[in-house]
Design a protein around this motif. Structure first.
Motif, mmCIF file in Angstrom:
data_model
loop_
_atom_site.group_PDB
_atom_site.id
_atom_site.type_symbol
_atom_site.label_atom_id
_atom_site.label_comp_id
_atom_site.label_asym_id
_atom_site.label_seq_id
_atom_site.Cartn_x
_atom_site.Cartn_y
_atom_site.Cartn_z
ATOM 1 N N PRO A 205 0.812 -1.229 0.000
ATOM 2 C CA PRO A 205 0.000 0.000 0.000
ATOM 3 C C PRO A 205 0.840 1.271 0.000
ATOM 4 C CG PRO A 205 -0.919 -1.598 1.526
ATOM 5 C CD PRO A 205 0.402 -2.159 1.084
ATOM 6 N N GLU A 206 2.077 1.167 0.482
ATOM 7 C CA GLU A 206 2.960 2.336 0.533
ATOM 8 C C GLU A 206 3.865 2.445 -0.683
ATOM 9 O OE1 GLU A 206 2.655 0.175 3.142
ATOM 10 O OE2 GLU A 206 1.183 1.465 4.137
ATOM 11 N N GLY A 207 3.720 1.535 -1.658
ATOM 12 C CA GLY A 207 4.542 1.609 -2.860
ATOM 13 C C GLY A 207 5.336 0.342 -3.094
ATOM 14 N N ILE A 208 6.143 0.374 -4.141
ATOM 15 C CA ILE A 208 6.971 -0.782 -4.499
ATOM 16 C C ILE A 208 8.060 -0.989 -3.452
ATOM 17 C CG2 ILE A 208 8.749 -1.555 -6.150
ATOM 18 C CD1 ILE A 208 7.004 -0.548 -8.384
ATOM 19 N N GLY A 209 8.339 -2.257 -3.150
ATOM 20 C CA GLY A 209 9.417 -2.603 -2.237
ATOM 21 C C GLY A 209 10.366 -3.599 -2.886
ATOM 22 N N VAL A 210 11.640 -3.473 -2.582
ATOM 23 C CA VAL A 210 12.661 -4.371 -3.116
ATOM 24 C C VAL A 210 13.280 -5.129 -1.944
ATOM 25 C CG1 VAL A 210 14.818 -4.549 -4.426
ATOM 26 C CG2 VAL A 210 13.126 -2.805 -5.037
ATOM 27 N N ILE A 211 13.266 -6.460 -2.012
ATOM 28 C CA ILE A 211 13.744 -7.297 -0.918
ATOM 29 C C ILE A 211 14.950 -8.126 -1.363
ATOM 30 C CG2 ILE A 211 11.455 -7.408 0.109
ATOM 31 C CD1 ILE A 211 11.187 -10.251 -1.046
ATOM 32 N N ASP A 212 15.514 -8.888 -0.423
ATOM 33 C CA ASP A 212 16.608 -9.843 -0.666
ATOM 34 C C ASP A 212 17.849 -9.168 -1.234
ATOM 35 O OD1 ASP A 212 15.160 -11.889 0.376
ATOM 36 O OD2 ASP A 212 14.565 -12.757 -1.529
ATOM 37 N N TRP A 213 18.575 -8.480 -0.348
ATOM 38 C CA TRP A 213 19.780 -7.743 -0.719
ATOM 39 C C TRP A 213 21.056 -8.526 -0.411
ATOM 40 C CZ3 TRP A 213 19.770 -2.548 -2.608
ATOM 41 C CH2 TRP A 213 18.488 -2.016 -2.792
#
Length: 307
Positions: A205-213
């Protein structure tokens, strides 16, 4: 009920066809919510299997199993004490598990627990700490804890509510993410996520997220994440065929050329970046994935995987 009281094995995602996933959950609504946090298959068949297991979890169906978090329960009790639902599964990294904790039906934390020498996991913790204050225009998991836990190393992040796989990104979304990464690094290079693939990009709901760094680094490879996304989306998820991926990699109006233009890179640098990507790719043994990647590599004049 707390997370140590009763665990069950998934009927599908841990059965004969799902041993690689090894899903285990506590029961009821909390267990189902926790399962959705970490078990997000990209393919249609996997999604159907995950939904079936989540329904079984709600009904408290499935063979009982020991608590998979028992070894770290005392050290991580600050996170476990208030949780009334949990799920756990194998990671693609050998010797590591991924878990999710839920309280009152609300996602709370995601845990990654590896061996003490799990360098990629430690790298993820270091990068999450670095980028937390950068002000990126997309979400990055907020680090809650990272340290050795007995014979293990654990990374705990705050969970996102109502997160789901992003699906195919629009052209602007993909260029936006990769341009930000390419221009965020220090003087020595760009921030390279390392595995910017569709399964590591979520919508919230707050926007795109990028995981697994875990494979993130600072390097002079500003086009790598975009190239990787295009190749993985075609080879593994089959969102695009070989000619389409080749066009996006090489055509003057393709995505890679567009990003290179935004970054002020010469045409020669674009060609070199595509070649360098395939030259550094680790071997893959899934037949259709290898065939797709080799077909793209050959079409762009890069080395194919050696037998």
């Amino acid at each position: 009920m707390n997370v140590g009281s009763e665990w069950r094995r998934g009927l599908v995602r841990a059965g004969p066809l799902g041993r690689r996933v090894g899903l285990r959950t506590t029961g009821g609504h909390g267990g189902a919510v926790a399962a959705r946090l970490i078990d997000r298959p990209s393919r249609r068949l996997g999604r159907a299997a995950a939904l079936l297991d989540q329904f079984a979890v709600r009904m408290n169906v499935g063979p009982r199993v020991p608590n998979p978090l028992a070894e770290v329960a005392s050290e991580l009790r600050m996170f476990l004490k208030d949780a009334d639902g949990a799920a756990c599964m194998h990671s693609s990294m050998p010797g590591r598990i991924i878990a999710a904790l839920v309280s009152g039906g609300t996602p709370r934390h995601v845990l990654k627990i590896g061996q003490a020498d799990d360098r990629p996991l430690r790298n993820e913790a270091e990068f999450l700490a670095k980028v937390s204050g950068v002000g990126l225009p997309f979400r990055v998991p907020e680090l809650a804890y990272a340290d050795f836990v007995g014979e293990h190393y654990a990374v705990v992040t705050h969970a996102w509510s109502h997160a789901r796989l992003a699906g195919p990104l629009t052209r602007d979304e993909l260029l936006g993410i990769t341009e930000v990464l390419a221009t965020t690094g220090a003087d020595t290079g760009s921030v390279v996520h390392g595995d910017l693939a569709p399964w590591n990009i979520l919508r919230t709901p707050e926007g795109i997220g990028v995981i697994d760094w875990e494979t993130a680094m600072v390097a002079d490879q500003p086009l790598r994440d975009l190239i990787h996304y295009l190749v993985q989306a075609g080879a593994i998820l089959r969102w695009a065929d070989v000619p389409t991926v080749v066009r996006e990699l090489t055509h003057p109006r393709g995505l890679v050329s567009e990003l290179a233009h935004r970054l002020g890179l010469a045409r020669q640098q674009t060609s070199e970046a595509v070649g360098a990507y395939f030259a550094s790719c680790p071997p893959v043994h899934v037949k259709h994935v290898r065939f797709f990647r080799d077909s793209v590599a050959t079409a762009v004049g890069a080395p194919a995987q050696q037998s």
